[in-house]
Design a protein around this motif. Structure first.
Motif, PDB file in Angstrom:
ATOM      1  N   SER A  47     109.633 -30.043 -55.514  1.00 39.77           N
ATOM      2  CA  SER A  47     109.287 -30.707 -54.004  1.00 39.77           C
ATOM      3  C   SER A  47     109.572 -29.502 -53.404  1.00 39.77           C
ATOM      4  O   SER A  47     109.613 -29.187 -51.473  1.00 39.77           O
ATOM      5  N   SER A  48     111.116 -28.080 -53.746  1.00 39.55           N
ATOM      6  CA  SER A  48     110.827 -27.504 -52.880  1.00 39.55           C
ATOM      7  C   SER A  48     109.798 -25.961 -53.408  1.00 39.55           C
ATOM      8  O   SER A  48     108.801 -26.150 -54.379  1.00 39.55           O
ATOM      9  N   THR A  49     110.384 -25.202 -52.090  1.00 37.54           N
ATOM     10  CA  THR A  49     109.154 -23.887 -52.517  1.00 37.54           C
ATOM     11  C   THR A  49     109.413 -22.626 -52.276  1.00 37.54           C
ATOM     12  O   THR A  49     110.906 -22.455 -52.235  1.00 37.54           O
ATOM     13  N   GLY A  50     108.890 -21.803 -52.880  1.00 41.44           N
ATOM     14  CA  GLY A  50     108.993 -20.875 -52.773  1.00 41.44           C
ATOM     15  C   GLY A  50     110.500 -20.072 -53.411  1.00 41.44           C
ATOM     16  O   GLY A  50     110.623 -20.385 -54.169  1.00 41.44           O
ATOM     17  N   ALA A  51     111.664 -19.116 -52.676  1.00 37.86           N
ATOM     18  CA  ALA A  51     112.805 -18.844 -52.967  1.00 37.86           C
ATOM     19  C   ALA A  51     113.756 -20.378 -53.049  1.00 37.86           C
ATOM     20  O   ALA A  51     114.740 -20.123 -54.097  1.00 37.86           O
ATOM     21  N   LYS A  52     113.714 -21.421 -52.322  1.00 35.28           N
ATOM     22  CA  LYS A  52     114.496 -22.301 -52.139  1.00 35.28           C
ATOM     23  C   LYS A  52     114.384 -23.373 -53.762  1.00 35.28           C
ATOM     24  O   LYS A  52     115.152 -24.030 -54.068  1.00 35.28           O
ATOM     25  N   ALA A  53     113.015 -23.151 -54.656  1.00 36.00           N
ATOM     26  CA  ALA A  53     113.058 -23.354 -56.086  1.00 36.00           C
ATOM     27  C   ALA A  53     114.164 -23.024 -56.532  1.00 36.00           C
ATOM     28  O   ALA A  53     113.328 -21.598 -57.144  1.00 36.00           O
ATOM     29  N   PRO A  54     114.662 -23.834 -57.019  1.00 31.87           N
ATOM     30  CA  PRO A  54     115.637 -23.083 -58.393  1.00 31.87           C
ATOM     31  C   PRO A  54     114.862 -22.108 -59.152  1.00 31.87           C
ATOM     32  O   PRO A  54     114.109 -23.040 -59.341  1.00 31.87           O
ATOM     33  N   LEU A  55     116.046 -22.143 -60.093  1.00 30.30           N
ATOM     34  CA  LEU A  55     115.387 -20.838 -61.263  1.00 30.30           C
ATOM     35  C   LEU A  55     115.246 -21.856 -62.700  1.00 30.30           C
ATOM     36  O   LEU A  55     116.350 -22.966 -62.860  1.00 30.30           O
ATOM     37  N   ALA A  56     114.205 -21.997 -63.179  1.00 29.17           N
ATOM     38  CA  ALA A  56     114.233 -22.580 -64.562  1.00 29.17           C
ATOM     39  C   ALA A  56     114.877 -22.072 -65.611  1.00 29.17           C
ATOM     40  O   ALA A  56     115.962 -22.903 -66.659  1.00 29.17           O
ATOM     41  N   MET A  57     115.734 -21.349 -65.487  1.00 29.49           N
ATOM     42  CA  MET A  57     116.231 -20.588 -66.592  1.00 29.49           C
ATOM     43  C   MET A  57     117.927 -21.064 -66.149  1.00 29.49           C
ATOM     44  O   MET A  57     118.150 -21.198 -65.594  1.00 29.49           O
ATOM     45  N   ARG A  58     118.652 -21.086 -67.195  1.00 31.89           N
ATOM     46  CA  ARG A  58     120.480 -20.975 -67.085  1.00 31.89           C
ATOM     47  C   ARG A  58     120.914 -19.695 -67.452  1.00 31.89           C
ATOM     48  O   ARG A  58     120.294 -18.755 -68.065  1.00 31.89           O
ATOM     49  N   GLY A  59     122.117 -19.788 -66.377  1.00 26.35           N
ATOM     50  CA  GLY A  59     122.490 -18.379 -67.203  1.00 26.35           C
ATOM     51  C   GLY A  59     122.299 -16.792 -66.283  1.00 26.35           C
ATOM     52  O   GLY A  59     120.787 -17.010 -65.506  1.00 26.35           O
ATOM     53  N   GLY A  60     122.914 -15.636 -66.731  1.00 26.15           N
ATOM     54  CA  GLY A  60     122.116 -14.519 -66.009  1.00 26.15           C
ATOM     55  C   GLY A  60     123.443 -14.232 -65.002  1.00 26.15           C
ATOM     56  O   GLY A  60     123.496 -14.724 -64.685  1.00 26.15           O
TER      57      GLY A  60
END
Length: 226
Positions: A47-60
């Motif tokens: 439901s989030s868009t663009g930058a607001k969508a959290p990354l799928a990868m963890r860490g980093g």
């Protein structure tokens, strides 16, 4: 004439049992992949868009993670950015790059077509090139198999690419830590042409430095909670 309330015949019972078993197996598959920290290739919209969508990868590193989200603010500012292809259509199969060449209808490349896809709008050739270098799970059994384009892998390829100082001729993370966001965006604009110094600016381009700062605050906050 058969009684409408009679028990289903053998074929109907078989179909019902098959459907029930399929649902159970699908549920087990999603549960196992969730516990393993992975998502299936069939990806459902966020439901989030663009930058607001959290990354799928963890860490980093939070500085690089914030940069990745900033790129998506300009390149894929839509719901479920991992599934979008050039032109705005979404795909459900992310087992490989969609490789659909969609006609460009505006801008300097009008009349050509683009295979750009995913959160970072990889064209097919760039995805294959960078996946060959950075993909954590390359095909191993058969040479004709494709690199998985699942959200986690889109992230991991871009993360490793942005973290490779030899790829860009400069350490992007160090520049970001010094607050030189515009310098970084300019360096990347040859690859992502909507970042402010390329040929395809959009309505979000001018806001990218401030978007980066907001994303960095979020990523630093999340890193502190780990």
């Amino acid at each position: 004439m058969a009684n409408p309330e009679s028990k289903p015949d053998g074929l109907e019972q078989f179909v019902e049992n098959l459907l029930v078993r399929s649902v159970i197996l699908l549920g087990v598959l999603f549960l196992v992949m969730h516990m393993a920290g992975k998502r299936p290739a069939l990806w459902f919209a966020d439901s989030s868009t663009g930058a607001k969508a959290p990354l799928a990868m963890r860490g980093g590193d939070p500085y690089i993670r914030a940069l990745m989200r900033t790129i998506s603010a300009s390149e894929s500012n839509v719901r479920s950015p991992y599934t979008v292809i050039y032109g705005g259509e979404h795909v459900s199969d992310l087992s490989h790059h969609p490789d659909r060449c969609v006609t460009i209808v505006a801008g300097p490349n009008t009349g050509n077509c683009s295979t750009a896809a995913g959160r970072y709008q990889f064209i097919t050739t760039t995805w294959i090139e960078q996946a060959h270098r950075y993909h954590p799970a390359p095909p191993r059994m058969f040479f004709w198999q494709n690199y998985s384009f699942e959200p986690e892998y889109q992230d991991q390829v871009v993360y490793q690419w942005l973290s490779d100082s030899q790829a860009w001729g400069v350490d992007l993370r160090q520049l970001l830590k010094k607050g030189k966001v515009n310098t970084v965006l300019q360096r990347l604009s040859g690859t992502w042409t909507s970042l402010g110094y390329g040929i395809e600016d959009n309505s979000n381009t001018a806001e990218l430095p401030s978007i980066y700062k907001q994303m960095l605050r979020e990523e630093l906050g999340q890193a502190a909670m780990r």
